[in-house]
Design a protein around this motif. Structure first.
Motif, PDB file in Angstrom:
ATOM      1  N   ASN A 147      69.314  49.477   3.509  1.00 16.84           N
ATOM      2  CA  ASN A 147      69.573  48.054   3.257  1.00 16.84           C
ATOM      3  C   ASN A 147      70.381  47.812   2.004  1.00 16.84           C
ATOM      4  O   ASN A 147      71.057  46.802   1.865  1.00 16.84           O
ATOM      5  N   LYS A 148      70.300  48.712   1.076  1.00 14.61           N
ATOM      6  CA  LYS A 148      71.047  48.545  -0.176  1.00 14.61           C
ATOM      7  C   LYS A 148      72.532  48.804   0.066  1.00 14.61           C
ATOM      8  O   LYS A 148      73.389  48.070  -0.419  1.00 14.61           O
ATOM      9  N   SER A 185      73.974  49.118   3.215  1.00 14.97           N
ATOM     10  CA  SER A 185      74.451  48.460   4.414  1.00 14.97           C
ATOM     11  C   SER A 185      73.403  47.422   4.829  1.00 14.97           C
ATOM     12  O   SER A 185      72.523  47.719   5.632  1.00 14.97           O
ATOM     13  N   PRO A 186      73.480  46.222   4.225  1.00 14.28           N
ATOM     14  CA  PRO A 186      72.404  45.241   4.383  1.00 14.28           C
ATOM     15  C   PRO A 186      72.039  44.994   5.844  1.00 14.28           C
ATOM     16  O   PRO A 186      72.911  44.869   6.694  1.00 14.28           O
ATOM     17  N   GLY A 187      70.731  45.013   6.094  1.00 12.69           N
ATOM     18  CA  GLY A 187      70.259  44.758   7.443  1.00 12.69           C
ATOM     19  C   GLY A 187      70.055  46.003   8.284  1.00 12.69           C
ATOM     20  O   GLY A 187      69.526  45.934   9.394  1.00 12.69           O
ATOM     21  N   CYS A 230      65.267  50.233   6.115  1.00 14.89           N
ATOM     22  CA  CYS A 230      64.897  51.147   5.023  1.00 14.89           C
ATOM     23  C   CYS A 230      64.038  52.276   5.578  1.00 14.89           C
ATOM     24  O   CYS A 230      62.825  52.117   5.753  1.00 14.89           O
ATOM     25  N   ARG A 259      62.135  45.707   2.197  1.00 14.40           N
ATOM     26  CA  ARG A 259      63.562  45.962   2.465  1.00 14.40           C
ATOM     27  C   ARG A 259      64.080  47.176   1.696  1.00 14.40           C
ATOM     28  O   ARG A 259      65.072  47.770   2.081  1.00 14.40           O
ATOM     29  N   CYS A 260      63.453  47.481   0.579  1.00 18.58           N
ATOM     30  CA  CYS A 260      63.971  48.562  -0.259  1.00 18.58           C
ATOM     31  C   CYS A 260      62.913  49.009  -1.250  1.00 18.58           C
ATOM     32  O   CYS A 260      62.317  48.176  -1.938  1.00 18.58           O
ATOM     33  N   ASP A 292      64.827  40.117  -0.803  1.00 23.22           N
ATOM     34  CA  ASP A 292      65.510  40.395   0.460  1.00 23.22           C
ATOM     35  C   ASP A 292      66.951  40.845   0.248  1.00 23.22           C
ATOM     36  O   ASP A 292      67.717  40.964   1.203  1.00 23.22           O
ATOM     37  N   THR A 293      67.322  41.041  -1.022  1.00 18.83           N
ATOM     38  CA  THR A 293      68.726  41.353  -1.311  1.00 18.83           C
ATOM     39  C   THR A 293      68.859  42.629  -2.155  1.00 18.83           C
ATOM     40  O   THR A 293      69.372  42.588  -3.274  1.00 18.83           O
ATOM     41  N   HIS A 332      70.861  44.871  -2.014  1.00 19.98           N
ATOM     42  CA  HIS A 332      72.260  45.242  -2.284  1.00 19.98           C
ATOM     43  C   HIS A 332      72.795  44.537  -3.518  1.00 19.98           C
ATOM     44  O   HIS A 332      73.835  44.901  -4.031  1.00 19.98           O
TER      45      HIS A 332
END
Lengths: 185, 720, 330
Positions: free
Chosen positions: C130-131, C133-135, C138, C156-157, C198-199, C201
């Motif tokens: 996810n970091k 390539s978001p989505g 993980c 997510r990470c 949720d972000t 990246h």
């Protein structure tokens, strides 16, 4: 306009000037090995994880696999081919040879370049992770086995020549130190 | 020119320290390794590996890649020249991975699916990364663990017998006063020589010329000839300097790819593996799950011995990590059973890696012996003395020489073993708990047929031609000394040429057999030359050459148990706060026949011991179950010891004459690693009171084990 | 690695302008992380703006007695600097604990702050992340995570931040200075690395196109009594599995001031404010240190294979604060 992806550069290596066009992707290590036939610097991992490609940049050790050749323009580069004084081996080289500080020899040029810098860094008063008290008032401990091991740890050796490498670095450091003292006297 | 070998006969080169004959080239950077020999018109090949763990290649999008700058060709299963893997090589059938690009099946992640060749390595790399390969993916299974229901007993090979059995183990265990029954695991481990595998291939005057990095040039040449159906005389393989090998440098995809591409392109092609590609293309040591059951009388005498070792192999080739072989040499019991089991998974095929079998096997067995000593309340060395066999426990054959107890005696004296308090968990120095441990070591002393030629040159020097490989062992130097003694001349007058298939067949640098095998052939040829020269007469300009072939003499060797032996000692410190383990001291004493060059031999023993240290504390490749491929397949993700991990290490040897042996040299390449991980694990137990039966002994494992031990102690106290 | 342009900048505004001149442009400092990631295909810049020659290579006192460290100061020079060693020994120790002598000679302070995670899924472009390539997912959560985060992670990470230096900077309330086309700006360490959420990246709060120009350490007498301890799976040349930067002032057995930051436990250097609050004004003994560690680690959410980090960090807090107490008492 798309930027140019190659440049003509001049590299100062072992006191010689080499002018060559390089693809910007070319690392200093690949420029040395594949373009300039200076194959003494070795490619063990190409990721900065082994130290076999160690060279001296402006007198400081660096891994040439993560150094872009184009960004090395203007810097003084010394490789293993440039550390001896003609036929006279550098004291570090001689100590590696005498004490069997290598087996397969592939990490050796990097170990030697690194060791040369370690001796200088220590002489300049740089502490290391093995230095108990890093405050300047404490001074830097003598270049004993523990300090050498920590300072040399960026150079992996899979044959496991570490024990004699540490002895070789200590011996060379002592030889260098003696020379300095004589020079001072 | 005189016809004697020397004015004053010089002997005693063997056994005295000599720096490496190629040492100056290695410390000045002048020594050229395989990827470093320049050729005009050189091109660069880059392998593309599968990213799925099982399936079929649906398509290889070579069109756009061929249009990229500098790209010369893309080889894949749709266009590659045909090769034939249906042959018997020197060490058996080839690993099917060398049948490069012959079909669309993908049997594991990291299977080679294409080769991109370009004018520069930068172009080749980018094109290889840009190549889109589509797959029809199938479910994979890469889960290795003990007790898998699909484990099977493999067939015997000329190298490894799958199972040996005598007596009734269950009855023996039932009748034993003391029983150890424990499971041990070792992880997937990788050779990681510092020099990545590299080959440059070209056609030169109708001959294929391959500059390679390998453990046997005639071996690789003959495999290539068979694979490509070339006339063997038309293939030349050279391997002047080898940047480490450890079992990984035989025939691999990179040589095959380079030969294919140079045949297609009519230009020299160099293929160098990346560090991460090495994790799937060149073999590795299988993980093992081992169960050991020892039954003994109260005084420690073994009545029942059972060592069962499970390892893995791929779905395309069979390789057995022969961890259960040690008991066949080391320890006898009336009831005695050793067994290897295999599981087939969607992973690359493992291969020989420094002390194959003995390295993981000795961790389990020599740990179990320590546990038995603890349970019996006797000293671990005394336990081994009590169980010293008269003859091979399984074969019944006599030992050619067996001086393991002398190693323990000398080691114990130098290590200060007599002062050791055997109770665990008692010694503390600040935040460090201290402990010491020991283990036995053994490795077979084999030999393989070799040819050699020794020439008396008109200028008074001697040239030795032996197709040895110097993988860091000091083979060049060792052969110089062996030849000098046989010729009765000073080593300075001897030049040794090695690592060129044109020199004729010789044993590979493997299995601790190189020096013994080559020295035999060199000695026979040199002896004959010396006798011919003693007859007098001049030396013609082309010199006088004597040749040897040891095949027949090796066939006539009497059947014996031939092994090197050793005793390993370790002192460790364990940080109670962080679980970090530091080895403070290692001592290895060996009985390994004649030591040819004490300087380089000591280096080699110590190097092996550092492998043992790395195995105990660091080495482990992690396979991601979801993708079937590794996580952290590089030298930051796969740790082996750095300078800072390695303390003062001493290696030495005891006299070990081998009566009646024609060579007296046993081989020392592997034995240094054997038993070291057990000695360290035993020392960690001695420091902490906790047994570690899973390698590597990482800080998290030490912390969790200490927590668990505390919980158990608290629970025990509560219920009491 | 795709082809790219290369420009060498000699002034800060020139560097910022060059970066803005092309899409997918990146600043190149020592290159020890960026060039590696370019080889791995994780980074694919079209233009590199070399900032090594910028006049940002000095270390000096600020007017208020703090230290101002230029962004292109190498890690080696930072760790060797007498004022850094005298006033912030933990910072020198943290830098010396990182990487190798060669890499420290190349790596810059600015680049060190911007290091990407060493999570093996992030650096392998064949795997989801996810970091990177978001989505995409993980895989570490259900996969290999024995050296992943226990604090502040999200589903997510769970990657950790690899920098040792940044852990010490977090303990000492460093302020990051930067320059954009719109002018200069500043970010305190506490805001420099945003929460994962949720972000994953989004790794820093720097505005787009910003060039880090320096780091300021405010005056902090307690920092002179500080140390950094790093635990790793090899004695040197390895990333941390846990680390701590701590500074302590004790008088008459009472904690007057304390700074604690933890490394290798979160997506950013983890300032242990709950532990600091628990300690201030209380006794300087092992029980209090352990209670403070527990206060901080109460928020830990370990996964099946990284629960040991809770034990490890607790032990480290106690051990290092105990050592500092002894040092202060001497």
């Amino acid at each position: 306009m798309a930027p140019s992806t190659s440049s003509a550069i001049t590299l100062n290596i072992n006191g010689e000037k080499y002018t060559l066009p390089v693809d910007h992707r070319t690392t200093l290590l690949d420029a040395l090995r594949e373009r300039l036939d200076l194959t003494g610097s070795k490619k063990g991992c190409d990721q900065g994880q082994c130290g076999a490609c160690t060279v001296l940049l402006d007198g400081r050790r660096a891994v040439s696999c993560l150094q872009l050749a184009v960004a090395a323009e203007g810097r003084v580069i010394t490789t293993i081919e440039g550390v001896a004084d003609g036929e006279q081996l550098h004291p570090v080289q001689q100590a590696f040879l005498d004490l069997d500080g290598f087996q397969c020899g592939y990490c050796t040029p990097g170990q030697i370049c690194s060791a040369i810098a370690v001796i200088e860094e220590h002489a300049a008063g740089w502490p290391s992770a093995a230095t108990d008290d890093v405050r300047p008032e404490a001074g830097v401990p003598a270049l004993g086995a523990e300090e050498i091991r920590e300072r040399m740890s960026g150079n992996l050796c899979r044959c496991g020549a570490y024990v004699s490498i540490v002895q070789a670095v200590a011996q060379a450091a002592e030889a260098t130190g003696t020379q300095d003292k004589e020079a001072v006297a | 020119m005189t016809t004697t070998t020397g004015v004053a006969a010089v002997t005693g080169a063997v056994g005295s320290a000599h720096t490496r004959v190629e040492g100056r080239d290695k410390v000045t950077g002048a020594a050229r390794y395989s990827g470093e020999v320049p050729f005009a018109e050189l091109t660069h090949g880059w392998l593309v590996l599968s990213t799925v763990a099982r399936g079929r290649i649906r398509s290889v999008g070579d069109g756009p890649v061929l249009a990229m700058p500098g790209v010369l060709t893309v080889l894949h299963h749709g266009n590659a020249p045909r090769v034939d893997t249906d042959y018997m090589g020197m060490l058996g059938r080839p690993n099917p991975i060398v049948g490069l690009f012959q079909h669309d099946r993908v049997p594991f992640a990291g299977w080679p699916v294409a080769l991109v060749v370009a004018e520069t390595s930068e172009q080749a790399r980018e094109a290889a990364e840009a190549l889109v390969v589509q797959y029809d993916e199938e479910p994979h299974d890469v889960a290795f663990h003990s007790g898998r229901s699909d484990a099977y007993t493999p067939g015997d090979t000329p190298i490894v017998k799958a199972e040996t059995e005598k007596g009734d183990v269950e009855a023996g265990l039932d009748a034993s006063a003391v029983v150890v029954d424990a499971e041990y695991t070792t992880p997937e481990e990788h050779h990681n020589p510092m020099e990545p595998h590299a080959a440059t291939a070209r056609w030169d005057g109708g001959r294929l010329d391959v500059i390679d990095s390998n453990q046997g040039s005639s071996w690789v040449a003959s495999e290539l000839a068979q694979l490509f159906s070339f006339d063997p005389a038309s293939v030349r393989v050279r391997s002047e300097h080898v940047g480490g090998a450890f079992g990984s440098k035989g025939l691999s995809p990179h040589q095959v790819a380079a030969v294919m591409a140079t045949t297609v392109l009519h230009r020299p092609v160099r293929v160098v593996l990346t560090r991460s590609q090495m994790f799937s293309l060149i073999g590795y040591r299988s993980p093992t799950a081992q169960r050991i059951r020892l039954g003994a009388d109260a005084d420690g005498r073994l009545r029942a011995f059972d060592h069962q070792a499970q390892s893995l192999t791929s779905t395309v080739h069979e390789f057995v990590e022969s961890s259960a072989v040690l008991g066949r040499v080391m320890y006898d019991a009336d009831a005695h059973h050793t067994l290897h089991r295999l599981v087939r998974l969607d992973v690359p095929t493992p291969t020989w890696m420094r002390a194959p079998g003995e390295a993981p096997g000795s961790f389990a067995l020599e740990s179990a012996l320590d546990e038995l000593a603890e349970k019996c309340g006797i000293d671990p060395i005394a336990l081994r003395v009590r169980n010293e066999p008269e003859a091979g426990p399984v074969s019944g054959l006599p030992f050619s020489s067996r001086n393991v107890l002398a190693c323990f005696e000398e080691g114990a004296r130098r290590f200060g073993w007599a002062d050791r308090d055997p109770r665990p968990g008692l010694r503390r120095e600040g935040r460090w708990l201290l402990g010491s441990g020991t283990a036995a070591a053994t490795y077979p002393s084999g030999v393989g047929p070799s040819t050699a030629a020794v020439t008396a040159e008109a200028d008074g020097t001697f040239t030795v031609r032996i197709n040895a490989a110097d993988v860091g062992t000091g083979a060049r130097t060792a052969m110089t000394l062996v030849a000098a003694d046989a010729l009765e001349v000073d080593p300075d007058r001897v030049r040794v040429r090695i690592a060129d298939s044109d020199l004729g067949p010789a044993m590979i640098a493997g299995g601790s057999m190189g020096t013994r095998s080559w020295a035999w052939a060199v000695t026979v040829a040199a002896n004959e030359l010396r006798e011919r020269l003693s007859l007098g007469g001049g030396i013609p300009p082309e010199g006088i050459t004597a040749r040897s072939n040891t095949a027949e003499a090796i066939g006539a060797l009497t059947q014996k148990e031939r092994h090197s032996f050793g005793a390993q000692f370790a002192e460790v410190a364990v940080d109670v706060d962080t679980g970090e383990v530091r080895v403070r001291r290692l001592l290895g004493i060996y009985a390994a026949g004649t030591i040819v060059n004490p300087l380089t031999a000591r280096s080699q023993f110590i190097g092996g011991m550092i492998w043992g240290l790395s195995m105990a504390l660091h080495e482990e490749a992690i396979r991601d179950q979801a993708s079937g491929s590794h996580v952290g397949a590089d030298l930051a993700g796969y740790h082996f010891a750095s300078h800072a991990d390695v303390p003062i290490i001493e290696a030495d040897w005891v006299d070990d004459p081998v009566p009646g042996d024609p060579v007296g040299i046993k081989g020392i390449g592997e034995i240094g690693i054997v038993g070291v991980a057990a000695a360290i694990a035993n020392a960690v137990w001695h420091a902490t009171g906790v047994r570690h039966r899973d390698l590597p002994i990482r800080p998290d494992r030490v912390l969790c084990a200490a927590d668990e031990a505390r919980r158990r102690a608290a629970g025990g106290a509560g219920s009491a | 690695m795709r082809e790219f342009g290369y420009e060498r900048a000699f002034g800060v505004s020139e560097a910022v302008a060059l970066l803005g001149s092309a899409p997918d442009a990146r600043f190149l400092g020592g290159g020890t992380n960026l060039v590696d990631l370019m080889k791995a295909g994780v980074e694919r810049p079209a233009l590199l703006v070399d900032v090594r020659e910028l006049p940002l290579d000095g270390v000096g006192f600020t007017g208020g007695g703090g230290l101002r460290i230029g962004a292109t100061v190498t890690n080696s020079d930072l760790a060797a600097h007498p004022e850094v060693r005298r006033h912030h020994p933990a910072l020198a120790q943290a830098v010396l604990a990182g990487a190798s002598g060669q890499l420290r000679n190349m790596a810059t302070v600015g680049g060190n702050l911007l290091q990407r995670t060493r999570c093996g899924y992030f650096t392998d472009i064949s795997k989801p992340c996810n970091k990177r390539s978001p989505g995409s997912g993980c895989p570490a959560v259900d996969g290999e995570h024995h050296n992943h985060a226990i604090l502040g992670a999200s589903a997510r990470c769970i990657a950790t931040h690899p920098s040792d230096m940044a852990v010490a900077l977090a303990a000492f309330d460093a302020v990051i200075s930067y320059e954009t086309a719109d002018g200069p700006g500043e970010l305190p360490m506490s805001e420099f690395y945003p929460p994962v959420g949720d972000t994953p990246h989004i790794e820093t709060a720097l505005p787009p196109g910003a060039l880090i120009t320096g780091v300021t350490l405010p005056p902090s007498p307690v920092a002179a009594h500080s140390r950094y301890r790093k635990v790793r799976e090899r004695a040197s040349y390895a990333f941390a599995i846990g680390s701590i930067a701590a500074a302590l002032d004790v008088r008459d057995g009472v904690v007057r001031e304390v700074r604690l930051a933890l490394g290798a436990v979160a997506s950013r250097p983890w300032r242990a404010r709950a532990a600091e609050q628990a300690l201030i004004g209380g006794p300087a003994n092992a029980e209090a240190f352990a209670a403070a560690a527990d206060a901080e680690l109460a928020a830990a959410e370990p996964l099946p294979d990284n629960g040991y980090k809770v034990t490890l960090m607790r032990s480290l807090v106690v051990a290092v604060l105990t050592e500092l107490t002894e040092e202060v008492s001497r």
